[in-house]
Design a protein around this motif. Structure first.
Motif, PDB file in Angstrom:
ATOM      1  N   ASN A 157       4.190   8.511  -7.897  1.00  0.00           N
ATOM      2  CA  ASN A 157       3.687   9.848  -8.244  1.00  0.00           C
ATOM      3  C   ASN A 157       3.280   9.850  -9.707  1.00  0.00           C
ATOM      4  O   ASN A 157       4.111   9.976 -10.592  1.00  0.00           O
ATOM      5  CB  ASN A 157       4.760  10.901  -7.971  1.00  0.00           C
ATOM      6  N   ASP A 175      -2.681  -5.717   1.992  1.00  0.00           N
ATOM      7  CA  ASP A 175      -1.971  -4.614   1.339  1.00  0.00           C
ATOM      8  C   ASP A 175      -0.898  -4.011   2.231  1.00  0.00           C
ATOM      9  O   ASP A 175      -0.005  -3.314   1.754  1.00  0.00           O
ATOM     10  CB  ASP A 175      -2.945  -3.513   0.920  1.00  0.00           C
ATOM     11  N   GLN A 205       0.822  -1.206   0.000  1.00  0.00           N
ATOM     12  CA  GLN A 205       0.000   0.000   0.000  1.00  0.00           C
ATOM     13  C   GLN A 205       0.861   1.263   0.000  1.00  0.00           C
ATOM     14  O   GLN A 205       0.578   2.209  -0.732  1.00  0.00           O
ATOM     15  CB  GLN A 205      -0.937   0.014   1.214  1.00  0.00           C
ATOM     16  N   GLU A 206       1.922   1.280   0.793  1.00  0.00           N
ATOM     17  CA  GLU A 206       2.815   2.441   0.825  1.00  0.00           C
ATOM     18  C   GLU A 206       3.482   2.649  -0.531  1.00  0.00           C
ATOM     19  O   GLU A 206       3.592   3.783  -1.006  1.00  0.00           O
ATOM     20  CB  GLU A 206       3.880   2.271   1.916  1.00  0.00           C
ATOM     21  N   ASP A 247      -0.491   1.654 -12.650  1.00  0.00           N
ATOM     22  CA  ASP A 247      -1.652   1.472 -11.780  1.00  0.00           C
ATOM     23  C   ASP A 247      -2.170   0.035 -11.871  1.00  0.00           C
ATOM     24  O   ASP A 247      -2.406  -0.615 -10.854  1.00  0.00           O
ATOM     25  CB  ASP A 247      -2.754   2.466 -12.148  1.00  0.00           C
ATOM     26  N   ASP A 250       2.341   1.701  -3.476  1.00  0.00           N
ATOM     27  CA  ASP A 250       1.295   2.170  -4.384  1.00  0.00           C
ATOM     28  C   ASP A 250       0.989   3.649  -4.145  1.00  0.00           C
ATOM     29  O   ASP A 250       0.852   4.425  -5.093  1.00  0.00           O
ATOM     30  CB  ASP A 250       0.032   1.327  -4.211  1.00  0.00           C
ATOM     31  N   ASN A 251       0.910   4.054  -2.903  1.00  0.00           N
ATOM     32  CA  ASN A 251       0.627   5.458  -2.565  1.00  0.00           C
ATOM     33  C   ASN A 251       1.744   6.398  -2.983  1.00  0.00           C
ATOM     34  O   ASN A 251       1.505   7.589  -3.198  1.00  0.00           O
ATOM     35  CB  ASN A 251       0.384   5.619  -1.059  1.00  0.00           C
ATOM     36  N   ASN A 252       2.966   5.889  -3.077  1.00  0.00           N
ATOM     37  CA  ASN A 252       4.117   6.739  -3.373  1.00  0.00           C
ATOM     38  C   ASN A 252       4.479   6.824  -4.851  1.00  0.00           C
ATOM     39  O   ASN A 252       5.394   7.563  -5.216  1.00  0.00           O
ATOM     40  CB  ASN A 252       5.341   6.281  -2.575  1.00  0.00           C
TER      41      ASN A 252
END
Length: 179
Positions: A11, A157, A4-5, A144, A7-9
């Motif tokens: 940019n 995740d 999850q981290e 993505d 995926d969140n990072n």
């Protein structure tokens, strides 16, 4: 770093004005520059982000001969002749697998210019002239969907995202084929 981290990072904001072929050429050049490094989640994120603006590698017409997606098993059996080589044998194979994926995808996209890539319904899936299936055609969607595929196949995740050079090739291939 967790799935999850990671995926969140990623940019994705800076990916708007770069077509996928150019992005992959830049990513190939960056990966080749870092091949002596052990690939970590942080370095992979940096490569993915830097490819948004980095100068791309020059396209090699020899890549147009590539017809099939790389088989990771072919590369995982790589050998090294140097007993003092600090790089693990599996890392060498994984790196070359990811390079093969990059060259394969670059060649496929190059061949589809002015043809399949012009199909307005391409995001519903198209086959390249070599018969390979594609669903994603820009850096944002391929990354993505590649991450969606990774995350759909883990229990949690928030599980640690173990990264190696193979991860780059897998991310791109899953992104190409994942709807």
């Amino acid at each position: 770093m967790t799935y999850q981290e990671f995926d969140n990072n990623i940019n994705l904001g800076s990916l708007k004005n770069r077509d996928l072929e150019t992005y992959l050429l830049a990513l190939l050049k960056l990966a080749e520059q870092e091949r002596e490094q052990i690939l970590t989640a942080e370095l992979l994120l940096k490569l993915l982000q830097d490819a948004c603006t980095s100068k791309p590698k020059k396209f090699n017409v020899e890549w147009l001969k590539i017809k099939d997606e790389p088989d990771e098993n072919t590369f995982m059996n790589s050998k090294t002749n140097s007993s003092t080589d600090k790089t693990r044998v599996s890392d060498i194979g994984e790196f070359y697998y990811s390079v093969a994926v990059l060259k394969f995808q670059i060649a496929e996209l190059h061949k589809m210019k002015g043809k399949q890539l012009e199909d307005e319904g391409r995001y519903f899936g198209i086959d390249s002239e070599t018969g390979n299936r594609w669903y994603n055609f820009d850096p944002s969607s391929i990354l993505d969907c590649g991450m969606r595929c990774f995350m759909d196949h883990v229990r949690d995740d928030n599980q640690e995202f173990e990264v190696s050079w193979r991860t780059l090739g897998d991310l791109l291939e899953m992104g190409r084929m994942y709807e």
